[in-house]
Design an enzyme around this catalytic site. Structure first.
Site, PDB file in Angstrom:
ATOM      1  N   SER A   7       0.842  -1.193   0.000  1.00  0.00           N
ATOM      2  CA  SER A   7       0.000   0.000   0.000  1.00  0.00           C
ATOM      3  C   SER A   7       0.878   1.244   0.000  1.00  0.00           C
ATOM      4  CB  SER A   7      -0.891   0.013   1.248  1.00  0.00           C
ATOM      5  OG  SER A   7      -1.391   1.320   1.447  1.00  0.00           O
ATOM      6  N   HIS A  32      -1.165  -1.266  -4.325  1.00  0.00           N
ATOM      7  CA  HIS A  32      -2.449  -0.898  -3.714  1.00  0.00           C
ATOM      8  C   HIS A  32      -2.473   0.605  -3.448  1.00  0.00           C
ATOM      9  CE1 HIS A  32      -6.052  -1.893  -1.304  1.00  0.00           C
ATOM     10  NE2 HIS A  32      -5.634  -0.950  -0.479  1.00  0.00           N
ATOM     11  N   ASP A  34      -4.650   3.698  -1.839  1.00  0.00           N
ATOM     12  CA  ASP A  34      -5.728   4.015  -0.897  1.00  0.00           C
ATOM     13  C   ASP A  34      -6.253   5.423  -1.128  1.00  0.00           C
ATOM     14  OD1 ASP A  34      -5.956   1.665   0.733  1.00  0.00           O
ATOM     15  OD2 ASP A  34      -3.983   2.137   1.551  1.00  0.00           O
ATOM     16  N   MET A  36      -8.928   8.194   0.029  1.00  0.00           N
ATOM     17  CA  MET A  36      -9.767   8.533   1.199  1.00  0.00           C
ATOM     18  C   MET A  36     -10.303   9.948   1.048  1.00  0.00           C
ATOM     19  SD  MET A  36      -7.426   6.964   4.228  1.00  0.00           S
ATOM     20  CE  MET A  36      -6.627   5.366   4.081  1.00  0.00           C
ATOM     21  N   HIS A  65      -8.330   1.289  -4.092  1.00  0.00           N
ATOM     22  CA  HIS A  65      -9.291   1.061  -3.005  1.00  0.00           C
ATOM     23  C   HIS A  65      -9.958   2.391  -2.658  1.00  0.00           C
ATOM     24  CE1 HIS A  65      -9.655  -0.220   1.540  1.00  0.00           C
ATOM     25  NE2 HIS A  65     -10.833  -0.063   0.972  1.00  0.00           N
ATOM     26  N   MET A  67     -12.129   4.535  -0.553  1.00  0.00           N
ATOM     27  CA  MET A  67     -12.793   4.677   0.753  1.00  0.00           C
ATOM     28  C   MET A  67     -13.498   6.030   0.722  1.00  0.00           C
ATOM     29  SD  MET A  67      -9.695   3.109   2.992  1.00  0.00           S
ATOM     30  CE  MET A  67      -8.563   3.213   1.625  1.00  0.00           C
ATOM     31  N   MET A 136     -11.560  -5.859   5.308  1.00  0.00           N
ATOM     32  CA  MET A 136     -10.686  -4.987   6.099  1.00  0.00           C
ATOM     33  C   MET A 136     -10.385  -5.661   7.445  1.00  0.00           C
ATOM     34  SD  MET A 136     -10.014  -2.375   4.252  1.00  0.00           S
ATOM     35  CE  MET A 136      -9.040  -1.521   5.505  1.00  0.00           C
ATOM     36  N   GLY A 141      -8.888   3.968   7.221  1.00  0.00           N
ATOM     37  CA  GLY A 141      -8.575   5.383   7.438  1.00  0.00           C
ATOM     38  C   GLY A 141      -7.098   5.660   7.627  1.00  0.00           C
ATOM     39  N   PHE A 142      -6.396   4.709   8.208  1.00  0.00           N
ATOM     40  CA  PHE A 142      -4.985   4.962   8.525  1.00  0.00           C
ATOM     41  C   PHE A 142      -4.146   3.696   8.366  1.00  0.00           C
ATOM     42  CE2 PHE A 142      -7.674   7.789  10.954  1.00  0.00           C
ATOM     43  CZ  PHE A 142      -7.162   9.028  10.608  1.00  0.00           C
ATOM     44  N   ASP A 176      -6.715  -6.512   4.226  1.00  0.00           N
ATOM     45  CA  ASP A 176      -6.013  -5.220   4.307  1.00  0.00           C
ATOM     46  C   ASP A 176      -6.063  -4.680   5.731  1.00  0.00           C
ATOM     47  OD1 ASP A 176      -5.019  -2.681   3.960  1.00  0.00           O
ATOM     48  OD2 ASP A 176      -6.597  -2.006   2.596  1.00  0.00           O
ATOM     49  N   GLY A 177      -4.866  -4.476   6.308  1.00  0.00           N
ATOM     50  CA  GLY A 177      -4.764  -3.841   7.620  1.00  0.00           C
ATOM     51  C   GLY A 177      -3.991  -4.697   8.609  1.00  0.00           C
TER      52      GLY A 177
HETATM   53  O1  LIG Z   1      -6.714   0.949   3.627  1.00  0.00           O
HETATM   54  C1  LIG Z   1      -5.885   0.961   4.502  1.00  0.00           C
HETATM   55  C2  LIG Z   1      -6.137   1.710   5.750  1.00  0.00           C
HETATM   56  O2  LIG Z   1      -7.398   2.245   5.677  1.00  0.00           O
HETATM   57  C3  LIG Z   1      -4.665   0.167   4.334  1.00  0.00           C
HETATM   58  O3  LIG Z   1      -4.368  -0.136   2.979  1.00  0.00           O
HETATM   59  C4  LIG Z   1      -3.437   0.560   5.076  1.00  0.00           C
HETATM   60  O4  LIG Z   1      -2.675   1.458   4.332  1.00  0.00           O
HETATM   61  C5  LIG Z   1      -2.627  -0.661   5.369  1.00  0.00           C
HETATM   62  O5  LIG Z   1      -1.535  -0.294   6.116  1.00  0.00           O
HETATM   63  P1  LIG Z   1      -0.860  -1.291   7.159  1.00  0.00           P
HETATM   64  O6  LIG Z   1      -1.897  -1.620   8.197  1.00  0.00           O
HETATM   65  O7  LIG Z   1      -0.455  -2.510   6.366  1.00  0.00           O
HETATM   66  O8  LIG Z   1       0.289  -0.529   7.672  1.00  0.00           O
END
Ligand SMILES: O=C(CO)[C@@H](O)[C@H](O)COP(=O)(O)O
Length: 220
Positions: A7, A32, A34, A36, A65, A67, A136, A141-142, A176-177
Site C-alpha cells: 500500500s 495498492h 488508498d 480517502m 481502493h 474509501m 478490512m 482510514g490509517f 487489508d490492515g
Molecule cells: O486501507 C488501509 C487503511 O485504511 C490500508 O491499505 C493501510 O494502508 C494498510 O496499512 P498497514 O496496516 O499494512 O500498515
C-alpha cells in the site's frame, strides 16, 4: 502463491515512482492505492491525478481502493487514469449492484470491501458479479493499525460461500490492515489470496526482504 500488494499509503510520496519501482523489483504482485475522502473515513489522501502519475512507473496491476462516498462520480476518472481494479465499500454504496456494473463498464475489474463489523452475508447477492472481496482487518482510514483477528472467521465464511457457488477460483479474497509475517499466515490458511501490506513493506529498509518474509511465512 499469495499475492502481495504494498500500500503506497506508507511510501515516501516525494519519491513515489522510485518507491514503486523498488517494490516491483522486490517481488510485489500488485500496487495498492488508498483513496480517502475525509467523509467515509477520517483521512484525506489522493485522487486520480496520482494514479495517472504512477501508471507509467509500473506494469503491475494498480489496485485502487476507494474509501469514499459518491464513488460513482469518480469511477470513470480512476479508470481513465490507469486503475486495473477498483474496490468500493459496501457501506458507502447505496446501489451496490449498479456501482459494480458502473466499474465493469469502464473495462476495469470490480471489487467490494467490507469494514471489520460488516458481515460477509451482505455480499451474498453480488458474489457472481465481482472479481474480488476485500475484507478490512482494521477500521479503514490509517496505515499502521493493529490487525483485528475476527477477520479470520470472516475469511473462512467467505471461502465457504464462494466454494458453495463454484466461485472459489474466480473471486480473490484480499485482506487489508495490520498484515505482516505474523498475521499473514492466519488469513492465507483460511483462504485469503491477496494481502495488502503498508508498514510491513514500505516501513522496512529492505523492501524485497520484507515481501519475501511475508510470502515465506505463508508457505510454512
Ligand atoms: O486501507 C488501509 C487503511 O485504511 C490500508 O491499505 C493501510 O494502508 C494498510 O496499512 P498497514 O496496516 O499494512 O500498515
Amino acid at each position: 502463491m499469495v499475492k502481495i500488494a504494498p500500500s503506497i499509503l506508507s511510501a515516501d510520496f516525494a519519491r513515489l515512482g522510485e518507491e514503486i519501482k523498488e517494490v516491483e523489483q522486490g517481488g510485489a504482485d500488485w500496487i495498492h492505492i488508498d483513496v480517502m475522502d475525509g467523509h467515509f473515513v477520517p483521512n484525506l489522501t489522493i485522487g486520480p491525478l496520482v494514479v495517472k502519475a504512477v501508471r507509467p512507473h509500473t506494469n503491475l496491476t494498480l489496485d485502487v481502493h476507494l474509501m469514499i462516498e459518491n464513488a460513482d462520480m469518480y469511477i470513470p476518472e480512476f479508470a481513465k487514469s490507469g486503475a486495473d481494479i477498483i474496490t468500493v465499500h459496501q457501506e458507502a454504496c447505496v446501489h451496490l449492484h449498479r456501482t459494480i456494473y458502473h466499474i465493469k463498464n469502464q473495462g476495469v475489474k470490480a471489487a467490494v470491501s467490507l469494514n471489520p463489523a460488516t458481515p460477509v452475508g451482505t455480499l451474498e447477492h453480488v458474489l457472481e458479479d465481482i472479481d474480488m472481496v476485500l475484507l478490512m482487518s482494521v477500521n479503514p482510514g490509517f496505515g499502521g493499525q493493529k490487525f483485528i483477528p475476527e477477520v479470520v472467521r470472516k475469511v473462512t465464511q467467505l471461502k465457504t460461500m464462494l466454494e458453495e457457488r463454484g466461485l472459489g477460483d474466480k473471486v480473490e479474497i484480499q485482506i487489508d490492515g495490520g498484515i505482516n509475517a505474523e498475521t499473514a499466515p492466519l488469513v492465507t490458511k483460511a483462504g485469503a489470496t491477496c494481502l495488502v501490506a503498508g508498514n510491513a513493506v514500505f516501513g522496512q529498509a529492505d523492501r524485497a526482504r520484507a515481501i519475501e518474509d511475508i510470502k515465506q511465512a505463508c508457505r510454512l
